[in-house]
Design an enzyme around this catalytic site. Structure first.
Site, mmCIF file in Angstrom:
data_model
loop_
_atom_site.group_PDB
_atom_site.id
_atom_site.type_symbol
_atom_site.label_atom_id
_atom_site.label_comp_id
_atom_site.label_asym_id
_atom_site.label_seq_id
_atom_site.Cartn_x
_atom_site.Cartn_y
_atom_site.Cartn_z
ATOM 1 N N HIS A 18 77.644 41.142 48.215
ATOM 2 C CA HIS A 18 78.045 39.828 49.059
ATOM 3 C C HIS A 18 77.053 39.120 49.447
ATOM 4 O O HIS A 18 76.921 37.670 49.447
ATOM 5 C CB HIS A 18 78.801 40.618 50.296
ATOM 6 C CG HIS A 18 79.589 39.580 51.190
ATOM 7 N ND1 HIS A 18 80.786 39.074 51.066
ATOM 8 C CD2 HIS A 18 78.914 38.728 52.092
ATOM 9 C CE1 HIS A 18 81.215 38.140 51.771
ATOM 10 N NE2 HIS A 18 80.070 38.040 52.561
ATOM 11 N N GLU A 19 76.022 39.818 50.197
ATOM 12 C CA GLU A 19 74.678 38.994 50.639
ATOM 13 C C GLU A 19 73.911 38.273 49.813
ATOM 14 O O GLU A 19 73.400 37.429 49.883
ATOM 15 C CB GLU A 19 73.971 39.877 51.698
ATOM 16 C CG GLU A 19 74.671 40.470 52.584
ATOM 17 C CD GLU A 19 75.401 39.257 53.524
ATOM 18 O OE1 GLU A 19 74.694 38.347 53.870
ATOM 19 O OE2 GLU A 19 76.587 39.329 54.140
ATOM 20 N N HIS A 22 75.304 35.161 48.466
ATOM 21 C CA HIS A 22 75.056 33.933 49.433
ATOM 22 C C HIS A 22 73.849 33.329 49.111
ATOM 23 O O HIS A 22 73.622 32.394 49.216
ATOM 24 C CB HIS A 22 75.015 34.443 50.941
ATOM 25 C CG HIS A 22 76.363 34.819 51.526
ATOM 26 N ND1 HIS A 22 77.371 33.958 51.237
ATOM 27 C CD2 HIS A 22 77.043 35.624 52.237
ATOM 28 C CE1 HIS A 22 78.653 34.253 51.855
ATOM 29 N NE2 HIS A 22 78.165 35.399 52.428
#
Length: 218
Positions: A18-19, A22
């Site tokens: 997820h990170e 980003h």
């Protein structure tokens, strides 16, 4: 013990993907801030937040062993500089969308891998012990983060979809009250049900029913 390990692994994989997504999207859109801060990495330690990630990990473990808690927490936020983006409002939305999208994509890929492994029953059984939790946590993390409230990713996506004037007003409101609203939505009401998961659970169950049909954990 294997079940507990599989849920911890699923937690690490979900927040790392997820990170990193980003950071990857921010870099692709012209802002190197996250990359220069070392966040464009699949090393889970660079995304670890001492308070938010520890809290989330503890709650996920409690849930895995049968304690009825609502997982809540956060990873270290990926920082980006909107002045490096060509279209700050739109690109901020794309950066935010990259996180949930990466979780859903990973869940789909693992679902396909699990189905392909069905030709070897032992391999399928072994994989399922680890893949089921990874798919489930990635789906939950993705859908939860799409709720259009700051500080969730959905808040920035929502702002990016609005016309400029309405976006500015909504952004001010959500920055001021979003976290308070989110707390009210997360914690159980008098009926013992979290309002936000009362709404999201049917969506999550529907997606999981497609990705891992017959899974006894769904």
């Amino acid at each position: 013990m294997i079940t507990l390990i599989s849920w911890i692994l699923a937690f690490v994989v979900a927040i790392t993907i997820h990170e990193t997504a980003h950071a990857w999207m921010a870099d692709k859109l012209g802002d190197p801030t996250a990359r220069l801060m070392g966040r464009l990495s699949l090393n889970p330690l660079v995304h670890y937040d001492r308070v938010g990630t520890t809290l989330l990990l503890v709650l996920v473990v409690m849930r895995a062993i049968g304690i009825p808690v609502i997982p809540f927490g956060w990873a270290k936020p990926v920082v980006f500089d909107p002045y490096n983006l060509k279209n700050p409002r739109r690109d901020s939305a794309l950066i935010s969308l990259a996180g949930p999208a990466s979780n859903l994509l990973l869940a789909i890929v693992l679902s396909i891998a699990l189905r392909l492994s069905a030709v070897a029953p032992f391999t399928s059984l072994t994989l399922s012990l680890f893949i089921y939790p990874i798919i489930m946590l990635n789906v939950v993390l993705a859908i939860f983060n799409l709720v259009p409230i700051h500080p969730l990713d959905g808040g920035k996506i929502f702002i990016g979809l609005l016309p400029a004037r309405e976006a500015a007003d909504a952004d001010v409101f959500l920055r001021r009250y979003g976290f308070i609203i989110l707390l009210f939505l997360i914690f159980p009401t008098f009926s013992g049900t979290s309002p936000i998961f009362f709404v999201l659970s049917p969506v999550i169950d529907f997606i999981l029913g497609i990705l891992i049909p017959g899974n006894p954990l769904v």
